[in-house]
Design a protein around this motif. Structure first.
Motif, PDB file in Angstrom:
ATOM      1  N   LEU A  19      48.819  77.178   6.581  1.00 11.49           N
ATOM      2  CA  LEU A  19      47.844  76.697   5.603  1.00 11.49           C
ATOM      3  C   LEU A  19      48.508  76.009   4.416  1.00 11.49           C
ATOM      4  N   ASP A  20      49.811  76.210   4.250  1.00 11.14           N
ATOM      5  CA  ASP A  20      50.566  75.552   3.178  1.00 11.14           C
ATOM      6  C   ASP A  20      51.487  74.466   3.734  1.00 11.14           C
ATOM      7  N   SER A  21      51.118  73.918   4.874  1.00  5.22           N
ATOM      8  CA  SER A  21      51.954  72.919   5.536  1.00  5.22           C
ATOM      9  C   SER A  21      52.223  71.722   4.621  1.00  5.22           C
ATOM     10  N   GLN A  22      53.459  71.235   4.688  1.00  2.00           N
ATOM     11  CA  GLN A  22      53.827  70.026   3.953  1.00  2.00           C
ATOM     12  C   GLN A  22      53.755  68.782   4.844  1.00  2.00           C
ATOM     13  N   ASP A  23      53.354  68.982   6.106  1.00  2.00           N
ATOM     14  CA  ASP A  23      53.130  67.835   6.988  1.00  2.00           C
ATOM     15  C   ASP A  23      52.062  66.947   6.347  1.00  2.00           C
ATOM     16  N   GLU A  79      48.390  68.246   5.474  1.00  2.00           N
ATOM     17  CA  GLU A  79      48.121  68.486   4.057  1.00  2.00           C
ATOM     18  C   GLU A  79      46.960  67.641   3.564  1.00  2.00           C
ATOM     19  N   THR A  80      46.933  66.375   3.937  1.00  2.00           N
ATOM     20  CA  THR A  80      45.833  65.497   3.524  1.00  2.00           C
ATOM     21  C   THR A  80      44.506  65.998   4.073  1.00  2.00           C
ATOM     22  N   ALA A  81      44.511  66.448   5.323  1.00  2.00           N
ATOM     23  CA  ALA A  81      43.269  66.891   5.959  1.00  2.00           C
ATOM     24  C   ALA A  81      42.712  68.153   5.319  1.00  2.00           C
ATOM     25  N   ILE A  82      43.568  69.164   5.089  1.00  4.26           N
ATOM     26  CA  ILE A  82      43.034  70.449   4.617  1.00  4.26           C
ATOM     27  C   ILE A  82      42.894  70.510   3.103  1.00  4.26           C
ATOM     28  N   ARG A  83      43.693  69.714   2.352  1.00  3.48           N
ATOM     29  CA  ARG A  83      43.610  69.783   0.901  1.00  3.48           C
ATOM     30  C   ARG A  83      42.651  68.765   0.297  1.00  3.48           C
ATOM     31  N   TYR A  84      42.463  67.668   0.997  1.00  3.91           N
ATOM     32  CA  TYR A  84      41.654  66.592   0.435  1.00  3.91           C
ATOM     33  C   TYR A  84      40.435  66.253   1.295  1.00  3.91           C
ATOM     34  N   ALA A  85      40.652  65.927   2.566  1.00  4.19           N
ATOM     35  CA  ALA A  85      39.539  65.458   3.398  1.00  4.19           C
ATOM     36  C   ALA A  85      38.475  66.532   3.585  1.00  4.19           C
ATOM     37  N   ARG A  86      38.879  67.734   3.956  1.00  2.00           N
ATOM     38  CA  ARG A  86      37.891  68.786   4.223  1.00  2.00           C
ATOM     39  C   ARG A  86      37.117  69.166   2.959  1.00  2.00           C
ATOM     40  N   PRO A  87      37.771  69.424   1.820  1.00  2.00           N
ATOM     41  CA  PRO A  87      36.991  69.732   0.609  1.00  2.00           C
ATOM     42  C   PRO A  87      36.077  68.584   0.187  1.00  2.00           C
ATOM     43  N   TRP A  88      36.549  67.339   0.307  1.00  2.00           N
ATOM     44  CA  TRP A  88      35.721  66.212  -0.109  1.00  2.00           C
ATOM     45  C   TRP A  88      34.478  66.093   0.765  1.00  2.00           C
ATOM     46  N   ARG A  89      34.619  66.292   2.054  1.00  2.00           N
ATOM     47  CA  ARG A  89      33.455  66.203   2.935  1.00  2.00           C
ATOM     48  C   ARG A  89      32.445  67.286   2.616  1.00  2.00           C
ATOM     49  N   ARG A  90      32.918  68.454   2.223  1.00  2.00           N
ATOM     50  CA  ARG A  90      31.992  69.518   1.836  1.00  2.00           C
ATOM     51  C   ARG A  90      31.211  69.122   0.582  1.00  2.00           C
ATOM     52  N   ILE A  91      31.904  68.523  -0.380  1.00  2.00           N
ATOM     53  CA  ILE A  91      31.222  68.071  -1.604  1.00  2.00           C
ATOM     54  C   ILE A  91      30.207  66.991  -1.270  1.00  2.00           C
ATOM     55  N   ALA A  92      30.598  66.068  -0.398  1.00  4.71           N
ATOM     56  CA  ALA A  92      29.694  64.975  -0.019  1.00  4.71           C
ATOM     57  C   ALA A  92      28.454  65.505   0.686  1.00  4.71           C
ATOM     58  N   ARG A  93      28.629  66.493   1.568  1.00  5.87           N
ATOM     59  CA  ARG A  93      27.491  67.045   2.292  1.00  5.87           C
ATOM     60  C   ARG A  93      26.586  67.870   1.390  1.00  5.87           C
ATOM     61  N   ALA A  94      27.119  68.353   0.274  1.00 13.03           N
ATOM     62  CA  ALA A  94      26.348  69.232  -0.607  1.00 13.03           C
ATOM     63  C   ALA A  94      25.399  68.476  -1.521  1.00 13.03           C
ATOM     64  N   GLY A  95      25.347  67.139  -1.405  1.00  9.66           N
ATOM     65  CA  GLY A  95      24.391  66.375  -2.200  1.00  9.66           C
ATOM     66  C   GLY A  95      25.014  65.570  -3.309  1.00  9.66           C
ATOM     67  N   LEU A  96      26.310  65.321  -3.218  1.00 14.51           N
ATOM     68  CA  LEU A  96      26.993  64.548  -4.256  1.00 14.51           C
ATOM     69  C   LEU A  96      26.301  63.223  -4.531  1.00 14.51           C
ATOM     70  N   TYR A  97      25.855  62.558  -3.469  1.00 14.95           N
ATOM     71  CA  TYR A  97      25.344  61.200  -3.623  1.00 14.95           C
ATOM     72  C   TYR A  97      23.898  61.159  -4.104  1.00 14.95           C
TER      73      TYR A  97
END
Length: 291
Positions: free
Chosen positions: A248-252, A256-274
């Motif tokens: 979960l702390d991978s530096q790959d 890292e991009t997928a679990i630290r940025y992409a996944r959280p951002w998609r959750r925010i987007a689905r929660a009604g951000l727009y």
């Protein structure tokens, strides 16, 4: 984790084949423990995946409800017990497919057994979405998703045709899993691409376990968050293991991009951000009215 491709028999009445399947599973467990795996995943029906032509064959090629009294249930129980005992001896979480009997006249489940590193059966996933043949002649469907945890890593479970039901994998994302174990009994290259897509869309790891006899089409392997295959078995029809770290702390960079940025951002987007950013009462926002 390790993902296995093992030889899956298709006749639950053939005791010798069931014994051989159990022996092969245990040999791969020893190899998995030898390379330091904490968990090993096996295919759908690793002990047996009953062919419809064996269990539901009627006259002139028609299908009829399976007669499950013909299955060698005692042998399946003995082999499952032996697998569990070895898991405890090796300290290895083991997930393998088999059929699970219910009280007659109920049909069995098509299941994944989850054995802990203490050698205990701690959970069972029953396939919820069945093929037309499976639900008509062979099995009872399951009802619940299954999530279990090993060393702080959360695992979801799915079986074969469920790859074609995106809601299963979206549900596991909402349940905050880190990895989905998808075990299949199918000779089908597109299904592996679908599995890889879920690693991309939901940014979790995905174990894809396929029978050894189908590995020449697509071998077993592990998909990382972001959708890249991290490890794959040889595509040669032989039993084998694919091994990769779930960190979960991978530096790959991709992970890292997928679990630290992409996944959280998609959750925010689905929660009604727009919802709050849609222009109100502006006729120019309607592309049909003007350039």
């Amino acid at each position: 984790m390790a993902v296995a491709q093992s030889t899956v028999p298709e006749d639950p009445t053939e005791q010798r084949a069931l014994r051989a399947a159990g022996q092969e599973i245990r040999a791969l467990m020893v190899k998995a423990a030898g390379v330091g795996a904490r968990l090993v995943q096996f295919p759908e029906g690793a002990l047996v995946y009953p062919s419809k032509h064996v269990m539901a064959a009627g006259p002139a090629g028609s299908l009829v409800p399976a007669d499950w009294s013909r299955a060698a249930w005692n042998v399946l129980r003995e082999e499952a017990d032996s697998i569990a005992a070895l898991a405890g001896k090796l300290g290895l979480w083991t997930v393998f497919g088999s059929i699970h009997p219910l009280t007659p006249p109920n049909r069995p489940h098509n299941s994944l057994y989850v054995i802990s590193d203490c050698g205990c059966l701690v959970a069972r996933y029953d396939k919820r979405f069945l093929s037309d043949t499976e639900v008509s002649f062979l099995y009872s469907p399951g009802q619940q998703p299954l999530v279990f945890e090993v060393d702080g890593i959360r695992f979801g479970n799915a079986l074969c045709i469920e790859a074609n039901f995106p809601e299963v994998f979206a549900e596991y994302e909402r349940m905050d899993v880190d990895c989905v174990l998808l075990s299949v009994m199918v000779d089908d290259a597109p299904r592996a691409r679908i599995a890889q897509a879920y690693g991309t869309i939901y940014s979790y790891w995905l174990g894809y376990s396929v029978p050894a006899q189908f590995s020449t089409t697509v071998p077993a392997g592990i998909v990382g968050p972001g959708g890249r295959w991290l490890a794959r078995c040889p595509a040669d029809g032989n039993p084998a293991l694919a091994v990769a770290d779930i960190d979960l702390d991978s530096q790959d960079r991709d992970i890292e991009t997928a679990i630290r940025y992409a996944r959280p951002w998609r959750r925010i987007a689905r929660a009604g951000l727009y919802d709050q950013r849609i222009p109100a009462d502006d006729p120019r926002s309607d592309a049909r009215t003007t350039f």
